[in-house]
Design an enzyme around this catalytic site. Structure first.
Site, mmCIF file in Angstrom:
data_model
loop_
_atom_site.group_PDB
_atom_site.id
_atom_site.type_symbol
_atom_site.label_atom_id
_atom_site.label_comp_id
_atom_site.label_asym_id
_atom_site.label_seq_id
_atom_site.Cartn_x
_atom_site.Cartn_y
_atom_site.Cartn_z
ATOM 1 N N ASP A 163 3.552 6.925 12.082
ATOM 2 C CA ASP A 163 3.195 5.729 11.304
ATOM 3 C C ASP A 163 4.322 4.690 11.336
ATOM 4 O O ASP A 163 4.067 3.492 11.260
ATOM 5 C CB ASP A 163 2.823 6.096 9.859
ATOM 6 C CG ASP A 163 1.794 5.126 9.291
ATOM 7 O OD1 ASP A 163 0.828 4.804 10.014
ATOM 8 O OD2 ASP A 163 1.955 4.661 8.143
ATOM 9 N N GLU B 46 8.606 -1.524 3.649
ATOM 10 C CA GLU B 46 7.982 -0.308 4.161
ATOM 11 C C GLU B 46 8.808 0.299 5.288
ATOM 12 O O GLU B 46 9.018 1.514 5.322
ATOM 13 C CB GLU B 46 6.593 -0.673 4.689
ATOM 14 C CG GLU B 46 5.546 0.388 4.485
ATOM 15 C CD GLU B 46 4.157 -0.210 4.669
ATOM 16 O OE1 GLU B 46 3.726 -0.962 3.760
ATOM 17 O OE2 GLU B 46 3.528 0.034 5.693
ATOM 18 N N GLU C 160 -5.287 -2.236 5.789
ATOM 19 C CA GLU C 160 -4.582 -2.018 4.519
ATOM 20 C C GLU C 160 -5.449 -1.224 3.530
ATOM 21 O O GLU C 160 -4.953 -0.349 2.818
ATOM 22 C CB GLU C 160 -4.188 -3.364 3.890
ATOM 23 C CG GLU C 160 -3.170 -4.171 4.703
ATOM 24 C CD GLU C 160 -1.767 -3.576 4.704
ATOM 25 O OE1 GLU C 160 -1.622 -2.355 4.861
ATOM 26 O OE2 GLU C 160 -0.804 -4.359 4.554
ATOM 27 N N GLU D 217 -8.551 4.588 12.558
ATOM 28 C CA GLU D 217 -7.915 5.267 11.417
ATOM 29 C C GLU D 217 -8.257 6.765 11.422
ATOM 30 O O GLU D 217 -7.387 7.605 11.188
ATOM 31 C CB GLU D 217 -8.332 4.630 10.087
ATOM 32 C CG GLU D 217 -7.711 3.244 9.848
ATOM 33 C CD GLU D 217 -6.207 3.285 9.560
ATOM 34 O OE1 GLU D 217 -5.675 4.335 9.171
ATOM 35 O OE2 GLU D 217 -5.559 2.234 9.729
#
Ligand code: HMH
Length: 220
Positions: A47, A88, A140, A210
């Site tokens: 990620d 992040e 998101e 995803e």
């Protein structure tokens, strides 16, 4: 689509796929405490690679907003998103050192490469703002819905994973996703049927990527 915005109507019409993306076994495993920590570590490193690619994608959305948006607040919301991405990336580096996960010299896996390639296709100048903002909202929101599941009072999320879940599952991040949805709905309201079709396609593509990303993290 009546009083419902486009986005809500697409979530409804693609419900099975939406649920596969937002209630994936990987996330369910975090929420019931059965998650394999080596899978979590794999997700963390992959990620980080994805989020680094997400920065230029958001930059491309910002550029489209600057050129085509009729609402100044879009820029503020997207700029806030850029700030969270900066936080992040710093968080990923801190979290990786906590778990002793290597971030440097890690190769992206196939599903990650394909997702990043999809992001790159959306960065092209000929891609409409409405299409790009729809994809951005979806990316998101999948994380927001997924990780908020792990914060439910009935969940048994391990303490050491709570910070991860709060990062995307918090009410704050939820409000941000709602703001993005409002922008997307507004853009789609005045979009041509061709653009609307492309935005729906981009939404479904995000959901597929995803699911593949979670599968990859599980080690499939
Ligand atoms: C794969 N999707 C993926 N990674 C993320 N960090 C997000 C969405 C949300 O930021």
């Amino acid at each position: 689509s009546g009083d419902m915005g486009r986005i809500a109507s697409w979530v409804k019409s693609h419900r099975p796929m939406y649920d596969r993306a937002t209630q994936h076994p990987f996330v369910v495993g975090i929420s019931d405490g059965s998650v394999d920590l080596s899978a979590f570590k794999r997700w963390l490193a992959q990620d980080y690679i994805f989020v680094k690619e997400f920065v230029p994608f958001l930059a491309s959305v910002l550029l489209k907003a600057w050129k085509h948006s009729d609402d100044e607040s879009d820029m503020e919301i997207l700029l806030g998103g850029m700030t969270s991405l900066s936080d992040e990336l710093a968080w990923f580096r801190k979290e990786a050192s906590k778990w002793d996960v290597k971030l440097v010299g890690i190769a992206p896996q196939q599903a990650n490469l394909e997702y990043c390639r999809f992001l790159q296709s959306l960065m092209l100048p000929e891609v409409d703002y409405a299409v790009a903002i729809t994809a951005f909202w979806a990316i998101e929101t999948v994380y927001q819905e997924s990780f908020s599941l792990c914060l439910d009072s009935s969940s048994k999320t391990p303490e050491e994973l709570m910070e991860t879940c709060q990062r995307w599952g918090s009410a704050n991040f939820g409000h941000y996703c709602c703001s993005l949805q409002k922008i997307a709905d507004r853009c789609l309201e005045k979009a041509s049927s061709d653009i609307i079709r492309k935005a729906e396609e981009a939404f479904v593509c995000v959901l597929e990527h995803e699911v593949n990303f979670w599968n990859m993290s599980c080690g499939e």
